[in-house]
Scaffold this active site. Structure first.
Site, PDB file in Angstrom:
ATOM      1  N   GLU A 149       0.809  -1.216   0.000  1.00  0.00           N
ATOM      2  CA  GLU A 149       0.000   0.000   0.000  1.00  0.00           C
ATOM      3  C   GLU A 149       0.846   1.273   0.000  1.00  0.00           C
ATOM      4  O   GLU A 149       0.771   2.098   0.922  1.00  0.00           O
ATOM      5  CB  GLU A 149      -0.948   0.008   1.196  1.00  0.00           C
ATOM      6  N   GLU A 179      -5.020  -8.739   0.881  1.00  0.00           N
ATOM      7  CA  GLU A 179      -5.673  -8.344   2.127  1.00  0.00           C
ATOM      8  C   GLU A 179      -7.154  -8.141   1.865  1.00  0.00           C
ATOM      9  O   GLU A 179      -7.547  -7.550   0.850  1.00  0.00           O
ATOM     10  CB  GLU A 179      -5.113  -7.034   2.701  1.00  0.00           C
TER      11      GLU A 179
END
Length: 467
Positions: free
Chosen positions: A166, A364
């Protein structure tokens, strides 16, 4: 209806070094930005719980890996700590860290669990942040050296590498919206951090391939679909702008080796384009990944701005759209996030249709719940809500697979309740409950369910309950 997944499908979870290891200033490790910020402003952390008090994986790694096996994992993603391996950022190696990570990798393999190793999960060593962090190209060089060191130390056993998790989050949190250190609000500096991060990514990918390691390398992006309020051209443009700034700004260089021209034009128009140097485009072109990790939690719903931007206000992404609260949306009442299971399918479809269907996996996806002890019955967290959340998302992953997506696996966030930045332990995400006072680990109902899904490579759902 039975939802069957391929027998080589990856079932597992994701975690990170700074959120699970603990011992954050022990074992030869130096401070990260999180240790530094907590020392400066502990009041900004929920219940003033800092990075020293994470889920003690550094001490309990063998027990935790046994629990990974018990909960059905055939793969597991975590990160290495740059500040633990190289306490001054570059140069001298901390052999205690090497020994620790060798033990973890070897034990995962001994238990039949494939390690997926990420190199950076928001945890810049403070000694390098003092030099400017990702604003400084010297840090980009130091990161490439760190990556090459890891490939050399562990690449004989680790076959799946990821450069960043991320990467937009440190940009948003640290340089736009003030929820990560260094708490800057400056779009131009944010754009520089984003650009240098992708140069660091591409440099690491190039080094990996030059070293001739037998494996794959990728990046993990949190792809948040942007949905317009309506089909009006102004709302559609607002959604395109949000997608461009928050998704394609990292997705295009990772999958195409270049930035979208629309983004370059927008930044140039407003004088926000970061400085580039000769050779940068060649570096970026070398950074196209073998494998993409996809993190998905909630959608982004936007509309066109309802009023004109004040040209004297700080330049921000919200100059080009504003948030839209869709009536009737399904919510996680304990976290405050929208639940939109189809979003995971829309991401995979966009990748298949518009990005040549890259090899990817869900790295995720999970459900956080505050005060989860309210669901404790007879010694176990009865988290049927988490089972429903995961199952409904997997149904949409299954549909994408049926339509040809090259999605190779599903990793839940996360294996064990862990520390989550300034939110600390406010929201629990784990398949395994962690008692902070005793460090006792207890498998939740979702952990047992997940183990059975992984064992069977699928699950059954009655067709009369909404599907």
């Amino acid at each position: 209806m039975h939802y069957a997944f391929p027998h080589d499908f990856w079932w597992g979870s994701a975690s990170s070094a700074p959120q699970t290891e603990g011992n954050s200033l022990g074992g030869g490790k130096s401070a990260t930005i999180w240790d530094h910020w907590f020392a400066l402003q502990p009041e900004r952390f929920f219940q003033q719980v800092g990075p020293r008090d994470t889920s003690t994986f550094y001490q309990h790694w063998r027990e935790d890996i046994a629990l990974l096996k018990q909960t059905g994992h055939n793969s597991f993603r975590t990160s290495l700590s740059w500040a633990r391996l190289l306490p001054v950022g570059r140069g001298k190696i901390n052999q205690q860290a090497v020994a620790f990570y060798n033990q973890v990798i070897d034990e995962l393999l001994a238990q039949g669990i494939t390690p997926f190793i990420n190199l950076f999960h928001f945890d810049m060593p403070q000694v390098l942040q003092d030099l400017g962090g990702w604003e400084n190209r010297l840090v980009v060089e130091a990161y490439t050296e760190y990556a090459a060191l890891c490939f050399g130390l562990f690449g004989d056993r680790v076959k799946y590498w990821f450069t960043f998790n991320e990467p937009i989050v440190p940009v948003e949190g640290g340089y736009l919206y003030d929820f990560h250190y260094p708490n800057v609000v400056d779009f131009e500096r944010a754009a520089t951090v984003a650009y240098h991060t992708m140069l660091a990514h591409a440099g690491a990918v190039r080094r990996y391939r030059e070293m001739g390691r037998d494996g794959e390398i990728g990046i993990i992006l949190n792809l948040t679909p942007s949905y317009p309020r309506s089909q009006h051209p102004a709302d559609l443009q607002a959604a395109k702008n949000a997608d461009l700034l928050f998704n394609r700004s990292f997705l295009d260089p990772a999958l195409r080796g270049r930035y979208p021209q629309a983004l370059v034009d927008l930044l140039e128009q407003y004088g926000q384009r970061p400085e580039s140097r000769p050779g940068d485009s060649e570096v970026l072109a070398a950074g196209v990944v073998d494998l993409l990790g996809i993190n998905y939690y909630q959608p982004r719903r936007v509309q066109c701005r309802s009023n004109q931007v004040n040209p004297d206000s700080p330049f921000m992404p919200e100059w080009f759209f504003e948030a839209y609260q869709m009536p009737g949306r399904k919510m996680n009442p304990w976290r405050g996030w929208e639940i939109y299971e189809r979003g995971i399918y829309d991401i995979l479809t966009d990748l298949r249709v518009n990005y040549n269907n890259p090899r990817c996996y869900i790295s995720e996806n999970g459900m956080g719940v505050e005060d989860e002890l309210r669901f404790l019955h007879d010694g176990r967290i009865e988290d049927d809500y988490r089972i429903d959340f995961v199952r409904e998302h997997l149904i949409w992953v299954h549909r994408a697979l049926q339509e040809g997506s090259r999605c190779l696996g599903y990793h839940i966030w996360t294996f064990i309740d862990n520390w989550s930045w300034s939110n600390a332990y406010k929201n629990r995400y784990g398949l395994v409950q962690l008692d902070l006072a005793t460090q006792r680990r207890t498998v939740k109902k979702s952990g047992s369910w997940f183990a059975e899904v992984a064992r069977r490579h699928g699950f059954h759902k009655e067709v009369n309950d909404g599907q």
